[in-house]
Design an enzyme around this catalytic site. Structure first.
Site, PDB file in Angstrom:
ATOM      1  N   CYS A  95     -54.967  40.449  17.444  1.00 47.16           N
ATOM      2  CA  CYS A  95     -53.961  41.383  17.979  1.00 47.16           C
ATOM      3  C   CYS A  95     -53.345  42.180  16.810  1.00 47.16           C
ATOM      4  CB  CYS A  95     -52.885  40.591  18.712  1.00 47.16           C
ATOM      5  SG  CYS A  95     -51.530  41.641  19.234  1.00 47.16           S
ATOM      6  N   GLU A 125     -52.330  30.828  15.352  1.00 45.43           N
ATOM      7  CA  GLU A 125     -51.818  32.082  14.775  1.00 45.43           C
ATOM      8  C   GLU A 125     -51.210  31.830  13.393  1.00 45.43           C
ATOM      9  OE1 GLU A 125     -49.134  34.588  17.210  1.00 45.43           O
ATOM     10  OE2 GLU A 125     -48.076  34.953  15.342  1.00 45.43           O
ATOM     11  N   SER A 221     -50.644  26.238  28.975  1.00 44.61           N
ATOM     12  CA  SER A 221     -50.158  27.481  28.380  1.00 44.61           C
ATOM     13  C   SER A 221     -48.688  27.321  27.971  1.00 44.61           C
ATOM     14  CB  SER A 221     -50.308  28.619  29.404  1.00 44.61           C
ATOM     15  OG  SER A 221     -49.414  29.664  29.099  1.00 44.61           O
TER      16      SER A 221
HETATM   17  S1  SF4 Z   1     -48.041  37.860  22.517  1.00 45.84           S
HETATM   18 FE1  SF4 Z   1     -49.431  37.726  20.728  1.00 45.84          FE
HETATM   19  S2  SF4 Z   1     -51.377  38.501  21.473  1.00 45.84           S
HETATM   20 FE2  SF4 Z   1     -49.828  39.146  22.940  1.00 45.84          FE
HETATM   21  S3  SF4 Z   1     -49.249  41.226  22.284  1.00 45.84           S
HETATM   22 FE3  SF4 Z   1     -47.814  39.780  21.335  1.00 45.84          FE
HETATM   23  S4  SF4 Z   1     -48.704  39.284  19.356  1.00 45.84           S
HETATM   24 FE4  SF4 Z   1     -50.282  40.232  20.557  1.00 45.84          FE
END
Ligand code: SF4
Length: 290
Positions: A95, A125, A221
């Site tokens: 992302c 992450e 989740s």
């Molecule tokens: S939650 Fe994580 S994957 Fe989703 S837009 Fe935000 S940074 Fe990107």
């Protein structure tokens, strides 16, 4: 029975971008790999696996010369380099918000800052961002204010946040770190998607007429679990039905009895097709006069 949707529900930008890229890649390749689940939603993973997605536990499981898509959480630089060295075609779908945090970690560590990452050290992450620091001995992960209190003195500290942290915690930790260095560089790398979904459920339950909330998302989740916590912290009496798929609606028909207004919320890893399916199932129950 009436239904109201939370204003922000389902896929965030980064997850949608990665899932779209997997679908596109599977149109021209019979097999595409990811390391770890591309999304914490079993129904969506099954759909993608039926199209040819292969999920590996680690980079060593991926065959030489195959094709891999880096998921939205990102990976350490060393993993990407190892894959490329094995002639594996790498499509990087980290992302852009996570990439920004990775780039900051790399550039600031080159500028001799000691890197403090605010987040969960077990989360992929954070592992990926840490893997962009030039020397990992010059970095530390702190989960909260208590752990920040234990950080040793460093001349220059850069504070970088996991994208899903709350602003308040980042600012508290920044306040503590000012006492631990001569120069503090704070990078606000928090993404709005998480806060938007949490604020949307707060708005939903502000409506006093709501009789319950159907929360759609994978049971593993974390962001969906957090939405349930937010609902409960706003109004502990409100009933929450957390479902992964439409079968759980069918097996909980009694839950809908005597309810006139139902809110629907969904985590950032819940696909739109699943939300639509469950929404129409609930509408049918309403039509049956429950
Ligand atoms: S939650 Fe994580 S994957 Fe989703 S837009 Fe935000 S940074 Fe990107």
């Amino acid at each position: 029975m009436k239904i109201i949707m939370a204003e922000h529900a389902g896929f965030c930008f980064g997850v949608k971008r990665a899932v779209d890229a997997i679908e596109k890649a599977l149109k021209s390749s019979s097999e595409v790999w990811t390391i770890g689940l591309p999304i914490h939603n079993p129904q969506e993973v099954s759909r993608l696996e039926a199209m040819g997605l292969r999920v590996a536990d680690n980079e060593r499981e991926i065959p030489d010369g195959s094709e891999i898509l880096i998921r939205a959480h990102g990976e350490p630089l060393s993993v990407i380099k190892n894959l490329q060295a094995r002639n594996i075609k790498v499509q990087d779908m980290t992302c852009p918000f996570v990439k920004k945090a990775q780039d900051m970690a790399e550039n600031l560590s080159r500028g001799n800052y000691f890197i403090i990452l605010l987040g969960d050290k077990k989360h992929p992450e954070i592992k990926g961002i840490l893997g962009h620091v030039v020397d990992e001995n010059n970095a530390e992960v702190v989960a909260d204010e208590n752990e920040a209190e234990n950080v040793a003195y460093h001349a220059k500290i850069a504070l970088i946040s996991q994208t899903t942290q709350r602003e308040e915690k980042l600012s508290n930790v920044a306040g503590i770190l000012t006492q631990k260095c001569s120069e503090l560089h704070v990078c606000n790398t928090i993404c709005k998607a998480t806060a938007e979904r949490q604020d949307a459920v707060k708005e939903l339950v502000k409506n006093n007429k709501i009789d319950g909330v159907v929360l759609i998302g994978g049971k593993t989740s974390a962001n969906t679990g957090k939405l349930r916590d937010v609902i409960k912290s706003q109004n502990n009496k409100i009933e929450v039905l957390w479902v992964e798929d439409e079968n759980e609606i069918e097996s909980n028909l009694d839950w809908f009895k005597n309810k006139n207004l139902i809110g629907i919320a969904a985590g950032a890893s819940t696909p739109a097709w699943l939300i639509d399916k469950i929404k129409s199932n609930i509408a049918e129950i309403g039509g049956m006069g429950n």
